[in-house]
Design an enzyme around this catalytic site. Sequence first.
Site, PDB file in Angstrom:
ATOM      1  N   ASP A 105       0.912  -1.343   0.054  1.00 11.64           N
ATOM      2  CA  ASP A 105       0.105   0.044   0.074  1.00 11.64           C
ATOM      3  C   ASP A 105       0.903   1.164  -0.120  1.00 11.64           C
ATOM      4  O   ASP A 105       1.753   1.183   0.743  1.00 11.64           O
ATOM      5  CB  ASP A 105      -0.947   0.148   1.114  1.00 11.64           C
ATOM      6  CG  ASP A 105      -1.998   0.866   1.007  1.00 11.64           C
ATOM      7  OD1 ASP A 105      -3.180   0.425   0.882  1.00 11.64           O
ATOM      8  OD2 ASP A 105      -1.933   2.337   0.940  1.00 11.64           O
ATOM      9  N   ILE A 106       0.476   2.365  -0.803  1.00 14.67           N
ATOM     10  CA  ILE A 106       1.390   3.570  -0.958  1.00 14.67           C
ATOM     11  C   ILE A 106       1.477   4.313   0.425  1.00 14.67           C
ATOM     12  O   ILE A 106       2.195   4.996   0.613  1.00 14.67           O
ATOM     13  CB  ILE A 106       0.970   4.271  -2.367  1.00 14.67           C
ATOM     14  CG1 ILE A 106       2.097   5.153  -2.699  1.00 14.67           C
ATOM     15  CG2 ILE A 106      -0.297   5.083  -1.937  1.00 14.67           C
ATOM     16  CD1 ILE A 106       1.829   5.807  -4.100  1.00 14.67           C
ATOM     17  N   ASN A 151     -12.885  -3.200   2.744  1.00 14.30           N
ATOM     18  CA  ASN A 151     -13.666  -2.024   2.839  1.00 14.30           C
ATOM     19  C   ASN A 151     -14.787  -2.265   1.719  1.00 14.30           C
ATOM     20  O   ASN A 151     -14.539  -2.330   0.549  1.00 14.30           O
ATOM     21  CB  ASN A 151     -12.924  -0.740   2.930  1.00 14.30           C
ATOM     22  CG  ASN A 151     -12.289  -0.417   4.354  1.00 14.30           C
ATOM     23  OD1 ASN A 151     -12.676  -0.905   5.333  1.00 14.30           O
ATOM     24  ND2 ASN A 151     -11.008   0.084   3.993  1.00 14.30           N
ATOM     25  N   GLY A 189     -15.557   3.283   4.000  1.00 15.98           N
ATOM     26  CA  GLY A 189     -14.595   4.131   3.831  1.00 15.98           C
ATOM     27  C   GLY A 189     -13.862   3.439   2.595  1.00 15.98           C
ATOM     28  O   GLY A 189     -12.810   4.050   2.251  1.00 15.98           O
ATOM     29  N   GLN A 190     -14.564   2.733   1.695  1.00 16.48           N
ATOM     30  CA  GLN A 190     -13.952   2.405   0.516  1.00 16.48           C
ATOM     31  C   GLN A 190     -13.477   3.367  -0.377  1.00 16.48           C
ATOM     32  O   GLN A 190     -14.410   4.316  -0.632  1.00 16.48           O
ATOM     33  CB  GLN A 190     -14.787   1.220  -0.208  1.00 16.48           C
ATOM     34  CG  GLN A 190     -14.225   0.645  -1.561  1.00 16.48           C
ATOM     35  CD  GLN A 190     -14.997  -0.190  -2.173  1.00 16.48           C
ATOM     36  OE1 GLN A 190     -16.184  -0.604  -1.922  1.00 16.48           O
ATOM     37  NE2 GLN A 190     -14.491  -1.004  -3.228  1.00 16.48           N
ATOM     38  N   SER A 191     -12.155   3.560  -0.937  1.00 23.20           N
ATOM     39  CA  SER A 191     -11.891   4.921  -1.694  1.00 23.20           C
ATOM     40  C   SER A 191     -11.511   4.275  -2.992  1.00 23.20           C
ATOM     41  O   SER A 191     -11.541   5.070  -3.950  1.00 23.20           O
ATOM     42  CB  SER A 191     -10.651   5.497  -1.213  1.00 23.20           C
ATOM     43  OG  SER A 191      -9.778   4.628  -1.009  1.00 23.20           O
ATOM     44  N   HIS A 241     -10.252  -5.053  -3.228  1.00 23.31           N
ATOM     45  CA  HIS A 241      -8.971  -5.350  -2.649  1.00 23.31           C
ATOM     46  C   HIS A 241      -9.038  -5.929  -1.053  1.00 23.31           C
ATOM     47  O   HIS A 241      -9.943  -5.301  -0.493  1.00 23.31           O
ATOM     48  CB  HIS A 241      -8.118  -4.263  -2.662  1.00 23.31           C
ATOM     49  CG  HIS A 241      -8.786  -2.744  -2.373  1.00 23.31           C
ATOM     50  ND1 HIS A 241      -9.514  -2.179  -3.071  1.00 23.31           N
ATOM     51  CD2 HIS A 241      -8.706  -2.344  -1.063  1.00 23.31           C
ATOM     52  CE1 HIS A 241      -9.829  -1.095  -2.198  1.00 23.31           C
ATOM     53  NE2 HIS A 241      -9.343  -1.129  -1.239  1.00 23.31           N
ATOM     54  N   HIS A 290      -7.192  -5.826   2.221  1.00 22.73           N
ATOM     55  CA  HIS A 290      -5.972  -5.123   3.064  1.00 22.73           C
ATOM     56  C   HIS A 290      -5.174  -6.223   4.080  1.00 22.73           C
ATOM     57  O   HIS A 290      -5.960  -6.914   4.641  1.00 22.73           O
ATOM     58  CB  HIS A 290      -6.310  -4.087   3.878  1.00 22.73           C
ATOM     59  CG  HIS A 290      -7.011  -2.935   3.111  1.00 22.73           C
ATOM     60  ND1 HIS A 290      -6.192  -1.709   3.252  1.00 22.73           N
ATOM     61  CD2 HIS A 290      -8.141  -2.628   2.949  1.00 22.73           C
ATOM     62  CE1 HIS A 290      -6.912  -0.643   2.293  1.00 22.73           C
ATOM     63  NE2 HIS A 290      -8.138  -1.472   2.310  1.00 22.73           N
TER      64      HIS A 290
HETATM   65  P1  5GP Z   1      -9.872   1.296   0.586  1.00 19.80           P
HETATM   66  O1  5GP Z   1      -9.816   2.821   1.165  1.00 19.80           O
HETATM   67  O2  5GP Z   1     -10.518   1.531  -0.929  1.00 19.80           O
HETATM   68  O3  5GP Z   1     -10.178   0.280   1.527  1.00 19.80           O
HETATM   69  O4  5GP Z   1      -8.282   1.216   0.310  1.00 19.80           O
HETATM   70  C1  5GP Z   1      -7.585   1.727  -1.028  1.00 19.80           C
HETATM   71  C2  5GP Z   1      -6.056   1.745  -0.479  1.00 19.80           C
HETATM   72  O5  5GP Z   1      -5.277   2.087  -1.633  1.00 19.80           O
HETATM   73  C3  5GP Z   1      -5.568   2.764   0.370  1.00 19.80           C
HETATM   74  O6  5GP Z   1      -4.988   2.176   1.656  1.00 19.80           O
HETATM   75  C4  5GP Z   1      -4.481   3.794  -0.373  1.00 19.80           C
HETATM   76  O7  5GP Z   1      -3.585   4.056   0.523  1.00 19.80           O
HETATM   77  C5  5GP Z   1      -4.318   2.573  -1.196  1.00 19.80           C
HETATM   78  N1  5GP Z   1      -3.725   3.375  -2.514  1.00 19.80           N
HETATM   79  C6  5GP Z   1      -4.151   4.331  -3.281  1.00 19.80           C
HETATM   80  N2  5GP Z   1      -3.486   4.890  -4.370  1.00 19.80           N
HETATM   81  C7  5GP Z   1      -2.528   3.857  -4.459  1.00 19.80           C
HETATM   82  C8  5GP Z   1      -1.472   3.530  -5.461  1.00 19.80           C
HETATM   83  O8  5GP Z   1      -1.518   4.288  -6.411  1.00 19.80           O
HETATM   84  N3  5GP Z   1      -0.899   2.576  -5.150  1.00 19.80           N
HETATM   85  C9  5GP Z   1      -0.628   2.018  -4.027  1.00 19.80           C
HETATM   86  N4  5GP Z   1       0.185   0.836  -3.907  1.00 19.80           N
HETATM   87  N5  5GP Z   1      -1.763   1.969  -3.126  1.00 19.80           N
HETATM   88  C10 5GP Z   1      -2.751   2.857  -3.285  1.00 19.80           C
END
Ligand code: 5GP
Length: 114
Positions: free
Chosen positions: A30-31, A87, A93-95, A100, A102
């Site tokens: 994760d970034i 998520n 809080g899915q973004s 995916h 985690h």
């Molecule tokens: P969500 O909030 O949808 O459950 O998780 C999305 C995840 O993707 C977040 O933890 C965020 O840090 C990660 N993420 C967003 N953009 C990037 C990216 O460009 N590269 C990587 N490796 N992770 C990313």
Amino acid sequence: MHDCLFCKIVSGEIEPQIVLETEQVLAFKDIHPAAATHVLVIPKRHIAGMEDVVTGDAMLLGELLLVAKAAAARTGIAKTGYRLVINTGENAGQSVFHLHVHVLGGRKMAWPPG
Ligand code: 5GP
Ligand code: ZN
């Protein structure tokens, strides 16, 4: 036009730090890590999230969990423990709307989550 961040990672347009890979699944760092170890495990095929998963995806879902387990072993958090999170939707809080899992570890975590 389909414009999905994680599809760009699968296609190689964006290069992640890959932890491991199978024919159908990719695991990468994760970034913005939310723990000392934070890996994301995704299907290479675009699925927006858990609400778009169907019965026919059962094998793929199983593989996502097995790869998450293998990623935990590969990153050295299997023995101390880890948390798997998916998520789903606004309240969670899915973004990123590409399914995916985690894999979080390397520190003690609270329950219930925030
Ligand atoms: P969500 O909030 O949808 O459950 O998780 C999305 C995840 O993707 C977040 O933890 C965020 O840090 C990660 N993420 C967003 N953009 C990037 C990216 O460009 N590269 C990587 N490796 N992770 C990313
Ligand atoms: Zn996608």
